[in-house]
Write a protein that holds these residues in place. Structure first.
Motif, PDB file in Angstrom:
ATOM      1  N   GLY A 145       0.768  -1.230   0.000  1.00  0.00           N
ATOM      2  CA  GLY A 145       0.000   0.000   0.000  1.00  0.00           C
ATOM      3  C   GLY A 145       0.799   1.280   0.000  1.00  0.00           C
ATOM      4  N   THR A 146       2.099   1.192  -0.216  1.00  0.00           N
ATOM      5  CA  THR A 146       2.995   2.364  -0.274  1.00  0.00           C
ATOM      6  C   THR A 146       2.915   3.215   0.994  1.00  0.00           C
ATOM      7  OG1 THR A 146       2.493   2.424  -2.647  1.00  0.00           O
ATOM      8  CG2 THR A 146       3.852   4.190  -1.773  1.00  0.00           C
ATOM      9  N   PRO A 147       3.287   2.659   2.139  1.00  0.00           N
ATOM     10  CA  PRO A 147       3.326   3.486   3.350  1.00  0.00           C
ATOM     11  C   PRO A 147       4.443   4.527   3.255  1.00  0.00           C
ATOM     12  CG  PRO A 147       4.344   1.356   3.764  1.00  0.00           C
ATOM     13  CD  PRO A 147       3.736   1.281   2.394  1.00  0.00           C
ATOM     14  N   VAL A 148       4.245   5.640   3.934  1.00  0.00           N
ATOM     15  CA  VAL A 148       5.243   6.706   3.919  1.00  0.00           C
ATOM     16  C   VAL A 148       6.319   6.398   4.957  1.00  0.00           C
ATOM     17  CG1 VAL A 148       3.560   8.400   3.161  1.00  0.00           C
ATOM     18  CG2 VAL A 148       3.961   8.073   5.612  1.00  0.00           C
ATOM     19  N   ARG A 149       7.441   7.087   4.830  1.00  0.00           N
ATOM     20  CA  ARG A 149       8.463   7.001   5.872  1.00  0.00           C
ATOM     21  C   ARG A 149       8.017   7.825   7.074  1.00  0.00           C
ATOM     22  NH1 ARG A 149      13.046   9.293   5.301  1.00  0.00           N
ATOM     23  NH2 ARG A 149      12.624  10.535   3.440  1.00  0.00           N
ATOM     24  N   ALA A 150       8.337   7.356   8.249  1.00  0.00           N
ATOM     25  CA  ALA A 150       7.942   8.064   9.468  1.00  0.00           C
ATOM     26  C   ALA A 150       8.937   7.735  10.576  1.00  0.00           C
ATOM     27  CB  ALA A 150       6.531   7.670   9.885  1.00  0.00           C
ATOM     28  N   ARG A 151       8.934   8.559  11.617  1.00  0.00           N
ATOM     29  CA  ARG A 151       9.875   8.358  12.719  1.00  0.00           C
ATOM     30  C   ARG A 151       9.318   7.492  13.841  1.00  0.00           C
ATOM     31  NH1 ARG A 151      14.427  10.913  11.927  1.00  0.00           N
ATOM     32  NH2 ARG A 151      14.503  12.898  10.809  1.00  0.00           N
ATOM     33  N   THR A 152       7.999   7.401  13.949  1.00  0.00           N
ATOM     34  CA  THR A 152       7.430   6.633  15.061  1.00  0.00           C
ATOM     35  C   THR A 152       6.080   6.071  14.655  1.00  0.00           C
ATOM     36  OG1 THR A 152       6.899   6.724  17.420  1.00  0.00           O
ATOM     37  CG2 THR A 152       6.304   8.653  16.095  1.00  0.00           C
ATOM     38  N   MET A 153       5.543   5.152  15.480  1.00  0.00           N
ATOM     39  CA  MET A 153       4.247   4.551  15.180  1.00  0.00           C
ATOM     40  C   MET A 153       3.661   3.930  16.429  1.00  0.00           C
ATOM     41  SD  MET A 153       5.046   0.949  13.247  1.00  0.00           S
ATOM     42  CE  MET A 153       6.388  -0.120  13.771  1.00  0.00           C
ATOM     43  N   MET A 154       2.368   3.611  16.333  1.00  0.00           N
ATOM     44  CA  MET A 154       1.690   2.848  17.379  1.00  0.00           C
ATOM     45  C   MET A 154       0.554   2.052  16.756  1.00  0.00           C
ATOM     46  SD  MET A 154      -0.367   5.762  19.548  1.00  0.00           S
ATOM     47  CE  MET A 154      -1.296   7.075  18.724  1.00  0.00           C
ATOM     48  N   VAL A 155       0.072   1.046  17.492  1.00  0.00           N
ATOM     49  CA  VAL A 155      -1.063   0.225  17.074  1.00  0.00           C
ATOM     50  C   VAL A 155      -2.270   0.664  17.886  1.00  0.00           C
ATOM     51  CG1 VAL A 155      -2.027  -2.091  16.929  1.00  0.00           C
ATOM     52  CG2 VAL A 155       0.405  -1.723  16.487  1.00  0.00           C
ATOM     53  N   LEU A 156      -3.320   1.079  17.200  1.00  0.00           N
ATOM     54  CA  LEU A 156      -4.487   1.608  17.884  1.00  0.00           C
ATOM     55  C   LEU A 156      -5.748   1.288  17.091  1.00  0.00           C
ATOM     56  CD1 LEU A 156      -4.600   3.244  20.536  1.00  0.00           C
ATOM     57  CD2 LEU A 156      -4.781   5.312  19.164  1.00  0.00           C
ATOM     58  N   PHE A 157      -6.749   0.745  17.787  1.00  0.00           N
ATOM     59  CA  PHE A 157      -8.056   0.512  17.154  1.00  0.00           C
ATOM     60  C   PHE A 157      -7.917  -0.349  15.893  1.00  0.00           C
ATOM     61  CE2 PHE A 157     -12.179   2.505  15.450  1.00  0.00           C
ATOM     62  CZ  PHE A 157     -12.960   1.742  16.300  1.00  0.00           C
TER      63      PHE A 157
END
Length: 261
Positions: A145-157
């Protein structure tokens, strides 16, 4: 005549926050190389090396339980990912066609996601797009799905929330991007992409408060991500301003239900 004196086990350990005269009988003023293990005060067990050293600068370690019932221990360097195998050796799970290209200031961030009965390990590091590993194959692969680059993440909902976006149509240190429901391989840049302008500073770290509320730590405040039953899966509410911000994406730790430090 000899008199027996009961000396309590110092189960409270060293209590440096108290004055000497206030330390209780089961506490210590000072100690070295001792620990309470299974209720027994004893010399700290020695440490022994295991697994051969690998190339690259170690950046993070992560442990999680796979759906097969066994634990996986992952080691990330600036350029590779390793899994500690049953022989206690670091097995390289890096995709040779898609190696990591991080630097010492780009910290890997891991999360575990359950998808279609399988346990997936997800990783970002700021330099590379989202990687996924099912815990069984020889190497990780790129999330779809072509995710963007990012510095952080979390799992929610049942979604992945990426923060501090570094590529794509919305490159902004205060922006977030949300995956599709129960699917980290789709929904990027279409489900919900939003710039969190209050406070108007960069996102440094994220952490879950539970299944439906998460905390987004910015350089001058905290924004809550709250799940909702609407077209946009989350509403973002500024919560705290003028805080001492986290120093990195990995510097926020979970203490107990509803508490971070």
């Amino acid at each position: 005549m000899a008199t027996d004196i009961d000396i309590p086990i110092p189960i409270r350990g060293v209590m440096p926050h108290l004055d000497r005269q206030d330390v209780p009988p089961d506490g210590l003023i000072d100690a070295e190389n001792f620990a309470v293990v299974d209720g027994i005060y004893q010399v700290t067990p020695g440490k022994a090396a295991f697994a051969a050293a690998v190339s690259g600068r170690p950046m993070a370690y992560f442990q999680y339980r796979h759906h097969d019932g066994n634990y996986r221990i992952i080691k990330a360097t600036t350029t590779k990912l390793y899994n500690l195998d049953s022989a206690l050796a670091w097995a390289d799970i890096t995709d040779a066609a898609d190696p990591l290209t991080g630097s010492p200031v780009e910290q890997p961030v891991f999360r575990v996601f359950q998808k279609a009965g399988a346990t997936w390990l997800l990783m970002i590091n700021g330099a590379n797009t989202l990687k996924k590993w099912n815990g069984l194959t020889a190497t990780y692969t790129i999330a779809g799905g072509t995710p963007v680059r990012a510095r952080t993440m979390m799992v929610l909902f049942d979604r992945i929330v990426l923060g501090n976006l570094l590529s794509g149509a919305t490159v902004n240190p205060a922006a977030v991007d949300v995956s599709a429901n129960k699917d980290f391989d789709s929904g990027w840049s279409s489900e919900q992409t939003e710039i969190l302008s209050s406070p108007p500073v960069e996102i440094i770290s994220m952490n879950e408060f539970g299944g439906q509320i998460g905390a987004i730590y910015k350089a001058d405040g905290i924004v809550n991500a709250i799940a909702q039953g609407a077209a946009d899966p989350f509403v973002f509410e500024p919560k705290v301003f003028n805080i001492s911000w986290p120093c990195s994406a990995l510097s926020v730790v979970w203490l107990s239900d509803g508490m971070h430090a």
